[in-house]
Enzyme design. Structure first.
Site, short mmCIF file in Angstrom:
data_model
loop_
_atom_site.label_atom_id
_atom_site.label_comp_id
_atom_site.label_asym_id
_atom_site.label_seq_id
_atom_site.Cartn_x
_atom_site.Cartn_y
_atom_site.Cartn_z
N ARG A 199 -0.42 -0.10 18.19
CA ARG A 199 -1.22 0.39 17.06
C ARG A 199 -2.70 0.13 17.28
NH1 ARG A 199 -3.45 -1.91 12.63
NH2 ARG A 199 -2.35 -3.90 12.73
N HIS A 247 -1.06 -9.99 17.72
CA HIS A 247 -2.50 -10.08 17.48
C HIS A 247 -3.03 -11.17 18.39
CE1 HIS A 247 -6.41 -10.41 15.66
NE2 HIS A 247 -6.15 -9.36 14.92
N GLN A 303 -7.14 -7.98 6.82
CA GLN A 303 -8.56 -8.33 6.72
C GLN A 303 -9.48 -7.17 7.12
OE1 GLN A 303 -8.79 -11.58 9.45
NE2 GLN A 303 -8.27 -13.12 7.93
N LYS A 328 10.26 -7.98 -3.43
CA LYS A 328 10.85 -9.27 -3.13
C LYS A 328 9.78 -10.32 -3.42
CE LYS A 328 11.76 -10.29 1.24
NZ LYS A 328 12.44 -10.34 2.54
N HIS A 333 2.18 -9.60 15.09
CA HIS A 333 1.27 -9.09 14.07
C HIS A 333 1.74 -7.81 13.40
CE1 HIS A 333 -2.43 -8.45 11.92
NE2 HIS A 333 -2.70 -7.34 12.58
N THR A 356 -0.01 -6.08 2.78
CA THR A 356 -1.24 -5.36 2.40
C THR A 356 -2.36 -6.33 2.03
OG1 THR A 356 0.00 -3.43 1.67
CG2 THR A 356 -2.24 -3.67 0.82
N ALA A 416 0.82 -1.22 0.00
CA ALA A 416 0.00 0.00 0.00
C ALA A 416 0.85 1.27 0.00
CB ALA A 416 -0.93 -0.01 1.21
N SER A 440 -3.18 0.99 10.27
CA SER A 440 -1.95 0.67 9.56
C SER A 440 -2.03 0.94 8.06
CB SER A 440 -1.55 -0.78 9.80
OG SER A 440 -2.65 -1.63 9.57
N ARG A 482 -5.56 -4.54 21.85
CA ARG A 482 -4.90 -5.81 21.52
C ARG A 482 -3.89 -6.27 22.56
NH1 ARG A 482 -4.01 -5.08 14.99
NH2 ARG A 482 -6.21 -5.32 14.51
N GLU A 509 -14.01 -1.91 15.69
CA GLU A 509 -12.98 -2.82 16.18
C GLU A 509 -12.49 -2.35 17.55
OE1 GLU A 509 -11.05 -4.71 12.19
OE2 GLU A 509 -10.08 -2.91 12.91
#
Length: 528
Positions: free
Chosen positions: A381, A238, A48, A36, A346, A44, A16, A386, A285, A114
């Site tokens: 985060r 995560h 989900q 790579k 994560h 990216t 992204a 992200s 998290r 979330e």
């Protein structure tokens, strides 16, 4: 003799952040994007959840800023958080224009919620947002006459003043040496400006949701070239990765908990989050991951259960079509039974230090996305910030490069890659063994809960491995595995060194030796 290519701007990474920068730069300049492995093999495509942005009637930028700062345990830089949050709606509009089919309700975007968010503000494409975004960006980049996409290139080191034919100690970045994975030859890619968008360092850990290639390449290359690195101890775990010995890295999105999923101890059959936090499954998290880690250690479990089977069957299928289908293929029907989950590494919250224009410490080098520490995430985060950071800083870097184009001089003659004193390796087993060893001791000693003693043990092993890998690197031709091992080890060293410097527990860095949180939040900045 190695091949040499020259473009106006070089971008390392095709996710992204890299593609956002490429599309903005290509309006005026020629751009080379190196990836790579495959062009779509980064993080990216596997994101989900979605993209956090303020669209809800009752929501405000102030709310999104506050939620981000709370999740980041005060370590965020306020000006960065404001900068990113205020540009979020624009980023969504631009993606819609590129054809990303965001879910809608009537004329409005459908917003989900979330953990850590005070409002519904996650713009999404079912439960596979990243994939839709990656496909749209790649198509736009492939169709653009000014963009060249090269897959199968493993970057070895940034080209700096040290590699000029007339040596210079300027630290100026002129591009990168990269291994062509198909031919085994090292290529020299030169440019007036370089953007690092190479992703995180998640594969330092045994259990990780990161793609196979997330070996901290950009962070390690920038560090070796002389850039500062910050907050590398802030590794996000995560809470809910599928526990399955055949399938690695399958993430069960946060939104399953957002829509009513409960965490259950399989031994007691009890829901355990009430014992840990009043926000239950929707706590941030780090809190949820530590709670699961504590239950696993206390009861000697391999995993805990995530259960949403009490919700109507149609509701579950409609909200999580991809996860539902994937689990069915593994013999788990999430509409009728619980899902076995474990925490997994994560997201890399730390990285190469950048400012609001995406500039690093090194002239000519910009960076964006997970390889950076912009000040957005702080000590943890917030969900779905992200992808947002990738779009905002990919564009910020491009804007600054175009605005300052006349200051970027033509690259001088660069020395080709020298492999006159090396031979082909006869001991690939060494690489495999060292790779496994790093990931195992990082998981056991530098994981969700840390102690000084564990960190020192990890540091001791890293020192031994550095001598071994350095010696190996000096004698044999580079391969992708060797490049990744070298970068993985460098990233692990930065994580451990940062963790030993922080004498408090804050956000994702939780140590039993310093359980308190200091009154003042300070970044851990490492200077090469």
């Amino acid at each position: 003799m190695s091949q040499q290519s020259q473009h106006d701007i070089l971008i390392i990474g095709s996710g992204a952040a890299g593609l956002t920068a490429a599309l903005a730069l290509a309006e005026e300049r020629t751009v080379l994007v190196l990836a790579k492995g495959r062009l779509d093999s980064g993080s990216t495509a596997s994101a989900q959840g979605g993209i956090a942005a303020v669209f809800d009637a009752g929501d405000t930028f102030e709310n999104h800023i506050r939620d981000t700062m709370v999740a980041g345990a005060g370590l965020n830089r306020l000006e960065t958080v404001e900068f990113v949050v205020e540009r979020a709606p624009h980023a969504i509009d631009r993606l819609s224009a590129l054809g990303v089919p965001f879910n809608t309700e009537g004329h409005d975007l459908h917003l989900t919620r979330e953990g850590g968010h005070s409002h519904r503000r996650i713009v999404h494409v079912n439960d596979a947002t990243g994939l839709a975004v990656q496909q749209a960006l790649l198509k736009a980049a492939a169709d653009h006459p000014n963009i060249t996409l090269l897959a199968g290139r493993s970057c070895i080191d940034l080209i700096t003043g040290r590699h000029e034919e007339r040596y210079s100690g300027s630290g100026r970045v002129w591009g990168v040496y990269a291994l062509n994975e198909a031919t085994g030859r090292v290529e020299t890619h030169v440019a007036r400006a370089t953007v690092l968008a190479s992703g995180g360092a998640g594969r330092c850990y045994l259990f990780s949701t990161a793609p196979r290639g997330a070996t901290g390449d950009g962070i390690a290359m920038a560090w070796r070239a002389g850039a500062r690195v910050s907050n590398m101890e802030m590794m996000q775990f995560h809470p809910t990765c599928l526990y399955n010995l055949e399938v690695k890295n399958f993430l069960i999105t946060e939104a399953v908990r957002g829509e009513g999923g409960r965490l259950i101890n399989p031994t007691t059959g009890k829901r355990f989050m009430p014992y840990y936090d009043e926000r239950l499954e929707l706590a941030p998290r780090d809190v949820v991951a530590r709670a699961i880690d504590a239950e696993i250690k206390r009861y000697g479990l391999d995993y805990v259960h995530l259960d949403i089977s009490h919700m109507p069957e149609d509701f579950v299928r409609e909200h999580f079509p991809n996860i539902h289908e994937k689990l069915l293929g593994l013999g788990i029907d999430m509409t009728k039974e619980p899902i076995p989950v474990v925490p997994a590494q994560h997201y890399t919250c730390g990285g190469v230090v950048i400012d609001l224009r995406g500039r690093t410490d090194l002239p000519g080098l910009y960076a964006a996305g997970e390889c950076t520490e912009s000040g957005l995430h702080g000590a943890n985060r917030l969900a779905s910030n992200s992808l947002l950071e990738c779009f905002v800083f990919g564009e910020a870097a491009a804007t600054d490069i175009l605005a300052r184009w006349d200051e970027f001089e033509q690259p001088p003659p660069i020395r080709p890659w020298d492999e006159s004193r090396v031979t082909d390796s006869d001991e690939e087993v060494v690489i495999k063994q060292n790779w496994t060893e790093i990931r195992r001791f990082m998981w056991n000693y530098v994981g969700i809960v840390r102690t000084t003693k564990r960190l020192e043990r990890a540091q001791h092993r890293i020192k031994l491995l550095q001598d071994e890998v350095g010696d190996y690197y000096g004698h044999f031709r580079v391969t992708t595995d060797l490049i990744e091992l070298r970068n993985l080890l460098q990233s692990a060293e930065l994580i451990v060194r940062s963790a030993l410097k922080r004498h408090e527990s804050r956000g994702l860095h939780y140590t039993l030796d310093y359980p308190q949180t200091d009154p003042e939040a300070r970044d851990t900045v490492l200077v090469p």
